[in-house]
Write a protein that holds these residues in place. Structure first.
Motif, PDB file in Angstrom:
ATOM      1  N   ALA A 183     -24.133 106.055   0.783  1.00 25.24           N
ATOM      2  CA  ALA A 183     -22.134 107.229  -0.129  1.00 25.24           C
ATOM      3  C   ALA A 183     -21.508 107.170   0.934  1.00 25.24           C
ATOM      4  O   ALA A 183     -21.726 107.410   2.359  1.00 25.24           O
ATOM      5  N   SER A 184     -20.712 107.650   0.771  1.00 23.84           N
ATOM      6  CA  SER A 184     -19.787 108.039   1.779  1.00 23.84           C
ATOM      7  C   SER A 184     -18.819 108.654   1.256  1.00 23.84           C
ATOM      8  O   SER A 184     -18.344 108.584  -0.034  1.00 23.84           O
ATOM      9  N   LEU A 185     -17.496 109.619   1.642  1.00 32.00           N
ATOM     10  CA  LEU A 185     -16.262 110.256   1.482  1.00 32.00           C
ATOM     11  C   LEU A 185     -15.722 110.003   2.334  1.00 32.00           C
ATOM     12  O   LEU A 185     -15.096 109.361   3.307  1.00 32.00           O
ATOM     13  N   SER A 186     -14.562 110.071   1.699  1.00 38.14           N
ATOM     14  CA  SER A 186     -13.031 110.094   1.894  1.00 38.14           C
ATOM     15  C   SER A 186     -11.647 110.418   1.445  1.00 38.14           C
ATOM     16  O   SER A 186     -11.565 111.591   0.690  1.00 38.14           O
ATOM     17  N   GLU A 187     -10.543 110.762   2.000  1.00 38.69           N
ATOM     18  CA  GLU A 187      -9.500 111.345   1.170  1.00 38.69           C
ATOM     19  C   GLU A 187      -9.395 112.927   0.660  1.00 38.69           C
ATOM     20  O   GLU A 187      -9.982 113.263  -0.192  1.00 38.69           O
ATOM     21  N   PRO A 188     -10.299 113.145   1.878  1.00 41.94           N
ATOM     22  CA  PRO A 188     -10.727 114.889   1.678  1.00 41.94           C
ATOM     23  C   PRO A 188      -9.517 115.759   1.063  1.00 41.94           C
ATOM     24  O   PRO A 188      -8.299 115.242   1.186  1.00 41.94           O
ATOM     25  N   PHE A 189      -9.917 116.493   0.356  1.00 43.12           N
ATOM     26  CA  PHE A 189      -8.274 117.195  -0.241  1.00 43.12           C
ATOM     27  C   PHE A 189      -8.898 118.822  -0.177  1.00 43.12           C
ATOM     28  O   PHE A 189     -10.174 119.065  -0.839  1.00 43.12           O
ATOM     29  N   VAL A 190      -7.556 119.810  -0.264  1.00 42.09           N
ATOM     30  CA  VAL A 190      -7.524 121.274  -0.407  1.00 42.09           C
ATOM     31  C   VAL A 190      -6.325 121.865  -1.319  1.00 42.09           C
ATOM     32  O   VAL A 190      -5.451 120.966  -0.789  1.00 42.09           O
ATOM     33  N   VAL A 202     -15.728 110.503  -3.383  1.00 41.81           N
ATOM     34  CA  VAL A 202     -17.387 110.513  -3.004  1.00 41.81           C
ATOM     35  C   VAL A 202     -17.474 108.080  -3.538  1.00 41.81           C
ATOM     36  O   VAL A 202     -17.050 107.801  -4.569  1.00 41.81           O
ATOM     37  N   SER A 203     -17.423 107.754  -2.717  1.00 41.82           N
ATOM     38  CA  SER A 203     -18.152 106.399  -3.597  1.00 41.82           C
ATOM     39  C   SER A 203     -19.293 105.411  -2.840  1.00 41.82           C
ATOM     40  O   SER A 203     -20.097 106.119  -1.481  1.00 41.82           O
ATOM     41  N   ASN A 204     -20.251 105.101  -3.931  1.00 41.09           N
ATOM     42  CA  ASN A 204     -21.653 104.239  -3.938  1.00 41.09           C
ATOM     43  C   ASN A 204     -21.523 103.299  -3.682  1.00 41.09           C
ATOM     44  O   ASN A 204     -20.953 101.977  -4.250  1.00 41.09           O
ATOM     45  N   HIS A 205     -21.714 102.776  -2.380  1.00 39.75           N
ATOM     46  CA  HIS A 205     -21.981 100.887  -1.690  1.00 39.75           C
ATOM     47  C   HIS A 205     -23.007 100.554  -1.918  1.00 39.75           C
ATOM     48  O   HIS A 205     -23.159  99.621  -2.722  1.00 39.75           O
ATOM     49  N   SER A 206     -23.795 101.062  -2.972  1.00 42.02           N
ATOM     50  CA  SER A 206     -25.069 100.153  -3.297  1.00 42.02           C
ATOM     51  C   SER A 206     -25.186  99.993  -4.470  1.00 42.02           C
ATOM     52  O   SER A 206     -24.018  99.760  -5.457  1.00 42.02           O
ATOM     53  N   ARG A 207     -26.421  98.995  -4.830  1.00 38.40           N
ATOM     54  CA  ARG A 207     -26.717  98.265  -5.977  1.00 38.40           C
ATOM     55  C   ARG A 207     -27.465  99.204  -7.081  1.00 38.40           C
ATOM     56  O   ARG A 207     -27.140  98.358  -7.963  1.00 38.40           O
ATOM     57  N   ARG A 254     -27.638 102.983  -9.597  1.00 39.28           N
ATOM     58  CA  ARG A 254     -26.854 103.886  -9.909  1.00 39.28           C
ATOM     59  C   ARG A 254     -27.417 105.540  -8.205  1.00 39.28           C
ATOM     60  O   ARG A 254     -28.067 105.208  -8.456  1.00 39.28           O
ATOM     61  N   LYS A 255     -26.207 106.197  -7.961  1.00 37.51           N
ATOM     62  CA  LYS A 255     -27.138 107.105  -7.377  1.00 37.51           C
ATOM     63  C   LYS A 255     -26.453 108.468  -7.934  1.00 37.51           C
ATOM     64  O   LYS A 255     -25.400 108.265  -8.132  1.00 37.51           O
ATOM     65  N   GLU A 256     -26.777 109.999  -7.742  1.00 33.82           N
ATOM     66  CA  GLU A 256     -26.618 110.838  -7.077  1.00 33.82           C
ATOM     67  C   GLU A 256     -26.050 111.799  -6.061  1.00 33.82           C
ATOM     68  O   GLU A 256     -26.708 110.979  -4.830  1.00 33.82           O
ATOM     69  N   VAL A 257     -24.610 112.116  -5.808  1.00 37.76           N
ATOM     70  CA  VAL A 257     -24.038 112.399  -4.609  1.00 37.76           C
ATOM     71  C   VAL A 257     -24.166 113.838  -5.033  1.00 37.76           C
ATOM     72  O   VAL A 257     -23.625 114.389  -6.133  1.00 37.76           O
ATOM     73  N   ARG A 258     -23.793 114.163  -3.882  1.00 40.99           N
ATOM     74  CA  ARG A 258     -23.472 115.648  -3.741  1.00 40.99           C
ATOM     75  C   ARG A 258     -22.884 116.572  -2.401  1.00 40.99           C
ATOM     76  O   ARG A 258     -22.932 115.842  -1.591  1.00 40.99           O
ATOM     77  N   LEU A 259     -22.122 116.810  -2.934  1.00 41.56           N
ATOM     78  CA  LEU A 259     -20.762 118.165  -2.169  1.00 41.56           C
ATOM     79  C   LEU A 259     -21.388 118.887  -2.488  1.00 41.56           C
ATOM     80  O   LEU A 259     -21.780 119.930  -2.635  1.00 41.56           O
ATOM     81  N   LEU A 294     -23.327 108.581  -9.777  1.00 38.18           N
ATOM     82  CA  LEU A 294     -22.178 107.678  -9.131  1.00 38.18           C
ATOM     83  C   LEU A 294     -22.267 105.695  -9.869  1.00 38.18           C
ATOM     84  O   LEU A 294     -24.639 106.149  -8.969  1.00 38.18           O
ATOM     85  N   ALA A 295     -21.751 104.889 -10.646  1.00 37.47           N
ATOM     86  CA  ALA A 295     -22.451 103.575 -10.840  1.00 37.47           C
ATOM     87  C   ALA A 295     -22.556 102.536  -9.558  1.00 37.47           C
ATOM     88  O   ALA A 295     -21.797 103.628  -8.728  1.00 37.47           O
ATOM     89  N   ALA A 296     -23.407 101.791  -9.518  1.00 39.31           N
ATOM     90  CA  ALA A 296     -23.269 101.456  -8.268  1.00 39.31           C
ATOM     91  C   ALA A 296     -21.673 100.430  -8.214  1.00 39.31           C
ATOM     92  O   ALA A 296     -21.179 100.222  -8.610  1.00 39.31           O
ATOM     93  N   GLY A 297     -21.200 100.555  -6.818  1.00 43.25           N
ATOM     94  CA  GLY A 297     -19.953 100.396  -6.233  1.00 43.25           C
ATOM     95  C   GLY A 297     -18.452 101.264  -6.826  1.00 43.25           C
ATOM     96  O   GLY A 297     -17.356 101.046  -6.836  1.00 43.25           O
ATOM     97  N   GLU A 298     -19.361 102.244  -7.409  1.00 47.28           N
ATOM     98  CA  GLU A 298     -18.353 103.409  -7.822  1.00 47.28           C
ATOM     99  C   GLU A 298     -17.853 104.215  -6.584  1.00 47.28           C
ATOM    100  O   GLU A 298     -18.151 104.482  -6.655  1.00 47.28           O
ATOM    101  N   SER A 299     -16.379 104.473  -6.918  1.00 48.53           N
ATOM    102  CA  SER A 299     -16.188 105.145  -6.783  1.00 48.53           C
ATOM    103  C   SER A 299     -14.871 106.836  -7.648  1.00 48.53           C
ATOM    104  O   SER A 299     -14.413 106.391  -8.384  1.00 48.53           O
ATOM    105  N   MET A 300     -14.687 107.277  -7.423  1.00 43.33           N
ATOM    106  CA  MET A 300     -14.312 108.815  -7.951  1.00 43.33           C
ATOM    107  C   MET A 300     -13.915 110.359  -7.160  1.00 43.33           C
ATOM    108  O   MET A 300     -14.380 109.689  -6.489  1.00 43.33           O
TER     109      MET A 300
END
Length: 169
Positions: free
Chosen positions: A84-91, A110-115, A117-122, A137-143
């Motif tokens: 998982a990775s983070l990009s484009e942080p915002f306030v 947040v992006s899930n680069h795995s194949r 489904r993953k739980e991501v936590r900020l 997030l589903a496999a390959g999903e970003s949101m």
């Protein structure tokens, strides 16, 4: 074209190639394999090059523009992350009329680069007030994920000599 060596420590995880300033429409190759094209409406780009990058590498970029101010003008670098990775942080700050409360939305893409489904936590804090939220997030999903933090009587930033300019952690 540029030839370079990546450190072995970078090759253990997912590897990303980032261009912070580049002409739109530029196609990119790493080790003779097509990586992708910079979006027509973008001046930056990030590509997952896991499996393409190795110790010794060759990067090729074709600039398609005929304008004089074209090319690569920002940093170009490789980075690595887990699944998982983070990009484009915002306030985003919204004040409640005349009250002394502000609602501050914080988050990131947040992006899930795995194949799978993953739980991501900020998790973090703003002005000493903790926040935490998660999503699946589903496999390959970003949101874009975010949450709202409320601050009572926030310290405001005043320009020039009009007052103090406090910073929040």
């Amino acid at each position: 074209r540029k030839r370079f060596i990546l450190p072995a420590s970078l090759l253990k995880e997912r590897i990303f190639l980032t261009f912070e300033g580049i002409s739109s429409g530029a196609p990119i190759w790493l080790n003779s394999k097509f990586v992708g094209t910079v979006g027509e409406d973008r001046n930056s780009a990030r590509f997952d090059v896991t499996g393409l990058a190795r110790g010794k590498n060759a990067l090729a970029v074709k600039i398609n523009s005929e304008e004089q101010s074209c090319g690569i003008w920002g940093d170009v670098y490789f980075s690595s992350t887990g699944d998982a990775s983070l990009s484009e942080p915002f306030v985003e700050v919204k004040f409640e009329g005349d009250s002394c409360i502000s609602r501050i939305r914080v988050g990131a893409t947040v992006s899930n680069h795995s194949r799978s489904r993953k739980e991501v936590r900020l998790k973090g804090s703003l002005a000493g007030q903790p926040f935490e939220f998660s999503s699946h997030l589903a496999a390959g999903e970003s949101m874009q994920l975010g949450t709202t933090v409320e601050l009572d009587e926030p310290a405001l930033w005043w320009p020039g000599t009009y007052g103090e300019s406090p910073l929040y952690d």
